[in-house]
Scaffold this motif. Structure first.
Motif, PDB file in Angstrom:
ATOM      1  N   ASN A 246       0.866  -1.174   0.000  1.00  0.00           N
ATOM      2  CA  ASN A 246       0.000   0.000   0.000  1.00  0.00           C
ATOM      3  C   ASN A 246       0.902   1.223   0.000  1.00  0.00           C
ATOM      4  N   PRO A 247       0.626   2.226  -0.812  1.00  0.00           N
ATOM      5  CA  PRO A 247       1.524   3.395  -0.854  1.00  0.00           C
ATOM      6  C   PRO A 247       1.758   4.054   0.501  1.00  0.00           C
ATOM      7  N   VAL A 248       0.718   4.111   1.339  1.00  0.00           N
ATOM      8  CA  VAL A 248       0.881   4.743   2.650  1.00  0.00           C
ATOM      9  C   VAL A 248       1.793   3.894   3.531  1.00  0.00           C
ATOM     10  N   THR A 249       1.584   2.571   3.531  1.00  0.00           N
ATOM     11  CA  THR A 249       2.460   1.685   4.302  1.00  0.00           C
ATOM     12  C   THR A 249       3.900   1.795   3.822  1.00  0.00           C
ATOM     13  N   ALA A 250       4.087   1.778   2.497  1.00  0.00           N
ATOM     14  CA  ALA A 250       5.430   1.904   1.942  1.00  0.00           C
ATOM     15  C   ALA A 250       6.058   3.240   2.335  1.00  0.00           C
ATOM     16  N   LEU A 251       5.262   4.302   2.330  1.00  0.00           N
ATOM     17  CA  LEU A 251       5.774   5.623   2.719  1.00  0.00           C
ATOM     18  C   LEU A 251       6.222   5.619   4.175  1.00  0.00           C
ATOM     19  N   LEU A 252       5.404   5.037   5.046  1.00  0.00           N
ATOM     20  CA  LEU A 252       5.751   5.011   6.470  1.00  0.00           C
ATOM     21  C   LEU A 252       7.015   4.190   6.728  1.00  0.00           C
ATOM     22  N   LEU A 253       7.159   3.067   6.033  1.00  0.00           N
ATOM     23  CA  LEU A 253       8.372   2.260   6.194  1.00  0.00           C
ATOM     24  C   LEU A 253       9.594   3.028   5.702  1.00  0.00           C
ATOM     25  N   ASN A 254       9.439   3.739   4.604  1.00  0.00           N
ATOM     26  CA  ASN A 254      10.548   4.488   4.030  1.00  0.00           C
ATOM     27  C   ASN A 254      10.956   5.649   4.924  1.00  0.00           C
ATOM     28  N   LEU A 255       9.998   6.480   5.275  1.00  0.00           N
ATOM     29  CA  LEU A 255      10.308   7.661   6.083  1.00  0.00           C
ATOM     30  C   LEU A 255      10.638   7.284   7.520  1.00  0.00           C
ATOM     31  N   GLY A 256       9.986   6.229   8.028  1.00  0.00           N
ATOM     32  CA  GLY A 256      10.292   5.795   9.389  1.00  0.00           C
ATOM     33  C   GLY A 256      11.730   5.345   9.536  1.00  0.00           C
TER      34      GLY A 256
ATOM     35  N   GLY B 106       4.173  13.246  -3.194  1.00  0.00           N
ATOM     36  CA  GLY B 106       4.377  14.622  -2.762  1.00  0.00           C
ATOM     37  C   GLY B 106       4.774  14.714  -1.302  1.00  0.00           C
ATOM     38  N   VAL B 107       4.156  13.874  -0.459  1.00  0.00           N
ATOM     39  CA  VAL B 107       4.530  13.840   0.960  1.00  0.00           C
ATOM     40  C   VAL B 107       5.983  13.404   1.117  1.00  0.00           C
TER      41      VAL B 107
ATOM     42  N   THR C 246      24.641  -3.328   7.728  1.00  0.00           N
ATOM     43  CA  THR C 246      24.108  -4.126   6.636  1.00  0.00           C
ATOM     44  C   THR C 246      22.589  -4.220   6.714  1.00  0.00           C
ATOM     45  N   LEU C 247      22.046  -4.396   7.923  1.00  0.00           N
ATOM     46  CA  LEU C 247      20.592  -4.462   8.092  1.00  0.00           C
ATOM     47  C   LEU C 247      19.926  -3.150   7.681  1.00  0.00           C
ATOM     48  N   VAL C 248      20.562  -2.029   7.980  1.00  0.00           N
ATOM     49  CA  VAL C 248      20.017  -0.735   7.574  1.00  0.00           C
ATOM     50  C   VAL C 248      19.983  -0.636   6.056  1.00  0.00           C
ATOM     51  N   HIS C 249      21.057  -1.060   5.400  1.00  0.00           N
ATOM     52  CA  HIS C 249      21.075  -1.062   3.939  1.00  0.00           C
ATOM     53  C   HIS C 249      19.967  -1.961   3.382  1.00  0.00           C
ATOM     54  N   LEU C 250      19.773  -3.115   4.001  1.00  0.00           N
ATOM     55  CA  LEU C 250      18.727  -4.027   3.539  1.00  0.00           C
ATOM     56  C   LEU C 250      17.349  -3.389   3.695  1.00  0.00           C
ATOM     57  N   HIS C 251      17.152  -2.696   4.812  1.00  0.00           N
ATOM     58  CA  HIS C 251      15.868  -2.005   5.005  1.00  0.00           C
ATOM     59  C   HIS C 251      15.648  -0.955   3.930  1.00  0.00           C
ATOM     60  N   PHE C 252      16.669  -0.167   3.625  1.00  0.00           N
ATOM     61  CA  PHE C 252      16.522   0.867   2.609  1.00  0.00           C
ATOM     62  C   PHE C 252      16.223   0.253   1.242  1.00  0.00           C
ATOM     63  N   LEU C 253      16.875  -0.859   0.924  1.00  0.00           N
ATOM     64  CA  LEU C 253      16.634  -1.510  -0.360  1.00  0.00           C
ATOM     65  C   LEU C 253      15.201  -2.027  -0.450  1.00  0.00           C
ATOM     66  N   LEU C 254      14.757  -2.770   0.566  1.00  0.00           N
ATOM     67  CA  LEU C 254      13.426  -3.372   0.525  1.00  0.00           C
ATOM     68  C   LEU C 254      12.323  -2.323   0.587  1.00  0.00           C
ATOM     69  N   SER C 255      12.475  -1.352   1.491  1.00  0.00           N
ATOM     70  CA  SER C 255      11.443  -0.315   1.590  1.00  0.00           C
ATOM     71  C   SER C 255      11.448   0.576   0.351  1.00  0.00           C
ATOM     72  N   GLY C 256      12.627   0.825  -0.216  1.00  0.00           N
ATOM     73  CA  GLY C 256      12.702   1.616  -1.440  1.00  0.00           C
ATOM     74  C   GLY C 256      12.076   0.885  -2.609  1.00  0.00           C
ATOM     75  N   TYR C 257      12.314  -0.416  -2.705  1.00  0.00           N
ATOM     76  CA  TYR C 257      11.699  -1.192  -3.787  1.00  0.00           C
ATOM     77  C   TYR C 257      10.187  -1.250  -3.607  1.00  0.00           C
TER      78      TYR C 257
END
Length: 259
Positions: free
Chosen positions: A118-128, A187-188, A150-161
């Protein structure tokens, strides 16, 4: 402090290479032709991901916070967008036999995936993730613990994708809202990145024990690099969305009883 090195770099590079070769093989050996430009997108994403996880490819020495920010942009924004535009799930559906295609169809209908995709869920994971990394002691901890880095990089990759997929990806996604709603979510994200980069440049609120020059340089990278990535995401959204085509792909690849 080492911000750019992470354990298992060779394994990451190997995994990226395997993904690239597997995608190329599926695109070449599939029953029907696969657009060459989708192959180009996916391979570009793999190259960007490999560059983001290879410290020697960065223009700054190990430990420079600007290198960390460039990694964030490559791993969390540019590479995921290119990978998503390669439509790997659609290629998988076209390549797999019918039984395996049914399994993928069930996964696409899974309730958990519906909640996450869901775009909102993805946004919250990304910005969080950004809030946790730059406004708490987490960033300092990553400089001491390579595995955490490494875990932080993995989070950025998965949440970004996930964000690129549900906002502008060409693969089918469950309950994807219309273009106007996704533009609002984008936009947010743009506004948040702008505010965060300005706070980082000023050194206000953020918890970043790095030299001021590196912090300001990283903030400029986030501001301008993030704008470019989000502009590309917006262009992909408004020019590449074809809901009827997605429905046609699912009808052909996933039998009615599993959709």
């Amino acid at each position: 402090m080492n911000h750019t090195h992470a354990p298992g770099g060779g394994l990451v590079f190997l995994a990226v290479a395997v993904a690239a070769v597997g995608y190329e093989a599926a695109a070449t050996l599939g029953r029907r032709p696969w657009p060459w430009w989708r192959v180009g997108f996916f391979l570009t994403g793999c190259a960007l991901l490999a560059a983001g996880t290879t410290p020697e490819a960065l223009p700054w020495p190990a430990g420079d916070f600007r290198g960390h920010m460039l990694q964030h942009l490559l791993i969390g924004m540019f590479a995921p967008l290119a990978l998503a535009l390669g439509a790997p799930v659609t290629l998988l559906l076209r390549t797999l036999p019918l039984g395996a295609g049914r399994t993928v169809g069930r996964l696409l209908r899974n309730r958990t995936l519906h909640a996450v995709a869901n775009p909102v869920t993805a946004l919250l994971l990304n910005l969080g993730g950004l809030v946790a990394l730059y406004f708490t002691p987490l960033y300092a901890a990553t400089t001491r613990e390579p595995a955490l880095h490494t875990l932080v990089h993995l989070h950025f990759l998965l949440s970004g994708y996930l964000f690129a997929w549900v906002v502008a990806g060409t693969d089918p996604a469950p309950n994807r809202p219309g273009v106007p709603a996704r533009l609002v979510v984008l936009g947010v994200a743009i506004a948040f990145h702008a505010v965060l980069s300005q706070l980082m440049y000023a050194g206000a609120i953020v918890a970043l024990p790095v030299p001021a020059a590196e912090r300001r340089g990283a903030a400029e990278l986030m501001y301008y690099g993030g704008d470019i990535a989000e502009l590309l995401l917006a262009v992909a959204l408004v020019t590449g969305w074809r809901p009827r085509r997605y429905a046609a792909v699912l009808r052909v690849q996933v039998p009615q009883n599993v959709r």
